[in-house]
Design a protein around this motif. Sequence first.
Motif, PDB file in Angstrom:
ATOM      1  N   GLU A   1      43.163  47.486  -6.384  1.00  0.00           N
ATOM      2  CA  GLU A   1      42.606  48.117  -5.186  1.00  0.00           C
ATOM      3  C   GLU A   1      41.158  48.462  -5.504  1.00  0.00           C
ATOM      4  N   TYR A   2      40.248  48.188  -4.558  1.00  0.00           N
ATOM      5  CA  TYR A   2      38.820  48.431  -4.771  1.00  0.00           C
ATOM      6  C   TYR A   2      38.301  49.480  -3.795  1.00  0.00           C
ATOM      7  N   ASN A   3      37.442  50.337  -4.313  1.00  0.00           N
ATOM      8  CA  ASN A   3      36.773  51.320  -3.454  1.00  0.00           C
ATOM      9  C   ASN A   3      35.521  50.657  -2.879  1.00  0.00           C
ATOM     10  N   MET A   4      35.594  50.254  -1.616  1.00  0.00           N
ATOM     11  CA  MET A   4      34.505  49.481  -1.004  1.00  0.00           C
ATOM     12  C   MET A   4      33.635  50.337  -0.091  1.00  0.00           C
ATOM     13  N   THR A   5      33.440  51.612  -0.451  1.00  0.00           N
ATOM     14  CA  THR A   5      32.607  52.484   0.378  1.00  0.00           C
ATOM     15  C   THR A   5      31.131  52.125   0.289  1.00  0.00           C
ATOM     16  N   GLU A   6      30.685  51.563  -0.861  1.00  0.00           N
ATOM     17  CA  GLU A   6      29.271  51.238  -1.050  1.00  0.00           C
ATOM     18  C   GLU A   6      28.930  49.815  -0.606  1.00  0.00           C
ATOM     19  N   ILE A   7      29.861  48.889  -0.717  1.00  0.00           N
ATOM     20  CA  ILE A   7      29.618  47.495  -0.350  1.00  0.00           C
ATOM     21  C   ILE A   7      30.787  46.972   0.477  1.00  0.00           C
ATOM     22  N   THR A   8      30.543  45.855   1.145  1.00  0.00           N
ATOM     23  CA  THR A   8      31.601  45.221   1.929  1.00  0.00           C
ATOM     24  C   THR A   8      32.439  44.302   1.055  1.00  0.00           C
ATOM     25  N   SER A   9      31.758  43.525   0.202  1.00  0.00           N
ATOM     26  CA  SER A   9      32.462  42.633  -0.721  1.00  0.00           C
ATOM     27  C   SER A   9      31.521  42.198  -1.816  1.00  0.00           C
ATOM     28  N   SER A  10      32.084  41.742  -2.930  1.00  0.00           N
ATOM     29  CA  SER A  10      31.308  41.148  -4.022  1.00  0.00           C
ATOM     30  C   SER A  10      32.184  40.074  -4.654  1.00  0.00           C
ATOM     31  N   ILE A  11      31.594  39.245  -5.493  1.00  0.00           N
ATOM     32  CA  ILE A  11      32.408  38.217  -6.137  1.00  0.00           C
ATOM     33  C   ILE A  11      33.440  38.854  -7.062  1.00  0.00           C
ATOM     34  N   ILE A  12      33.192  40.080  -7.490  1.00  0.00           N
ATOM     35  CA  ILE A  12      34.140  40.785  -8.363  1.00  0.00           C
ATOM     36  C   ILE A  12      35.420  41.102  -7.591  1.00  0.00           C
ATOM     37  N   SER A  13      35.266  41.686  -6.398  1.00  0.00           N
ATOM     38  CA  SER A  13      36.442  42.026  -5.597  1.00  0.00           C
ATOM     39  C   SER A  13      37.066  40.794  -4.962  1.00  0.00           C
ATOM     40  N   GLU A  14      36.235  39.765  -4.700  1.00  0.00           N
ATOM     41  CA  GLU A  14      36.741  38.541  -4.072  1.00  0.00           C
ATOM     42  C   GLU A  14      37.702  37.798  -4.987  1.00  0.00           C
ATOM     43  N   TRP A  15      37.331  37.710  -6.276  1.00  0.00           N
ATOM     44  CA  TRP A  15      38.132  36.909  -7.205  1.00  0.00           C
ATOM     45  C   TRP A  15      38.681  37.722  -8.376  1.00  0.00           C
ATOM     46  N   ASP A  16      38.702  39.051  -8.246  1.00  0.00           N
ATOM     47  CA  ASP A  16      39.289  39.929  -9.271  1.00  0.00           C
ATOM     48  C   ASP A  16      38.721  39.660 -10.661  1.00  0.00           C
ATOM     49  N   LEU A  17      37.400  39.716 -10.788  1.00  0.00           N
ATOM     50  CA  LEU A  17      36.750  39.473 -12.078  1.00  0.00           C
ATOM     51  C   LEU A  17      36.624  40.789 -12.857  1.00  0.00           C
ATOM     52  N   VAL A  18      37.761  41.406 -13.128  1.00  0.00           N
ATOM     53  CA  VAL A  18      37.795  42.685 -13.841  1.00  0.00           C
ATOM     54  C   VAL A  18      38.831  42.598 -14.957  1.00  0.00           C
ATOM     55  N   CYS A  19      38.823  43.631 -15.795  1.00  0.00           N
ATOM     56  CA  CYS A  19      39.782  43.739 -16.913  1.00  0.00           C
ATOM     57  C   CYS A  19      39.741  42.492 -17.802  1.00  0.00           C
ATOM     58  N   ASP A  20      40.820  41.757 -17.910  1.00  0.00           N
ATOM     59  CA  ASP A  20      40.837  40.591 -18.799  1.00  0.00           C
ATOM     60  C   ASP A  20      39.860  39.510 -18.354  1.00  0.00           C
TER      61      ASP A  20
END
Length: 566
Positions: free
Chosen positions: A124-143
């Motif tokens: 789940e992403y806190n999108m209060t500052e932006i509408t979308s990014s490639i990070i939230s689009e393709w889950d480029l987090v953690c591993d």
Amino acid sequence: MAFDDVLETVGSTGRFQVLHVMLLCSPMFMMASHNLLQNFVAIVPPHFCRAPRNSSISHLGPQEALLLTVPLDSEGKPSKCQRYSTPQWHLLARNNIPTETGGAVSSTLDPLSTELQGCEEGWEYNMTEITSSIISEWDLVCDSHLLKQMGQSIYMGGVLVGAVVLGGLADKFGRRILLMLSYLLMAVSGTCAAFSPSFQLFCFFRFLCGMALSGLGLNSLSLILEWIPTRVRTVVGTGTGYFYTVGQLILAGMAYFIRDWRWLTLAASIPYFVVFLYSLWFLESARWLVLNGKSKQAVKNLRYVALFNGRRAEGDEINVKVLQESMKKEMSCSQGTHSALDLLRTPALRNITISLCVVWFTTSFAYYGLSMDLQKFGVDIYLIQVIFGAVDIPAKVIMTVSMSKIGRRVSQSAAIILSGIMILANLLVPYENQVLRTTLAVLGKGCLAASFNCCFLYTGELFPTIIRQNGMGWVSMMARLGAMVAPLILILGDVVSWLPGLIYGGIPILAGGIALFLPETLGMPLPDTIQDAEERSLRRKSSKSLKKGDIMLKEANNSLLRVETI
């Protein structure tokens, strides 16, 4: 050289040059947008594991579900990469939090296990500052968090390949056609990147954007330098850098109002379709045409410039015979084919090429090490982008004055060394003192921006016309190699926190010393052939020998006077 006299005849600083330079510089506004786009399309929003699709917590609100399913990290914030394997019902009772049905949950519902697991159902992403990014689009987090840096490295890889391929092709086929193709490639690939359905395709099209950016930058600079006289090269060459500076401010404004990464990427790419259309008016470099056996076209271009500048009579006096006679020496020295190997063939060019490779690699390495992770400063990302862009203005003004008064060589060396000192000084500042850390980083970035400004002009003046694009392509390749390596150095911070700063600061100081081995070009005409570059080096050595001889002669005279006095 003889061509400068021909250029003066048709008007070297007339209406044509003003319009030509302005049209070539305008696309540089968007160059900054593509180079630094990663800062905004790859913003990492606050995130945590998505709650399991479990009917037992479906009646709870978001905050209650978060408390039940996600543990807290060492800073007391929800963990970004782990969740409980089963809901921790006792936490609701411990915190006396009522459910949406109105009553508190009994602590008798404690689970038997507090086993942790990864985010198996996404984030789940806190999108209060932006509408979308490639990070939230393709889950480029953690591993997958290293894929963010990989995306930027792939883009810089494209810039590197473009520098080698397009730089060499421009010396063979001309600056104009390669510049036009670069504009079109940037427009098409940037648009495709904005509509990419997968991260892999996004990286592919960004790679092509990087190639286009190399062709754009290298050929724009060459066309500018080869149509203006020696006396205004410093001002014009430095002035082009301000377009990139303003472009950084434009990027901050665009990113502030366009919070969706797809629309932001599209906004940075669409203008190049317009640029491609007006680039049809550009003229090929007359220098390049003459040196490549296309004197008739060179005469046509020079006559057009003369007509545009209101010197039609002077232009009519120029013909193939006159042009070939005035550049007889240059043409005879440029016979045969030339390649990147010529950059290392003679002692003077070998010294220039190796020294410039070190300078470009280091400047780019440290520049992108500072500029490509703005979130680490703990300051509003849009504000820090404006500050990082605005500092270029005074930095480049100081560099312009320094290059004109002191010379290119010392200015280039001083800018790189000062940037290294600022980065190393930052290691001594506590992390909590963000104001001082940001101030030192901004000053270091300003020095590196000034160094870049000097690099472009200085390099264009050092390499001869017949292999200028090969040389520009080669050193630009080294710069992009530095930009590719820079994000990877940050990984070392996971092992030793201060090691990236030591590397980012130590290498520029060493490179500043190497820059002093370059020859000075202040007030000197552009070399057209390899022989011109060698003769300039010989003149420099002769001048040093004469100065050394004068000093020895003075010392001998002083010794004789002392003897006579005794």
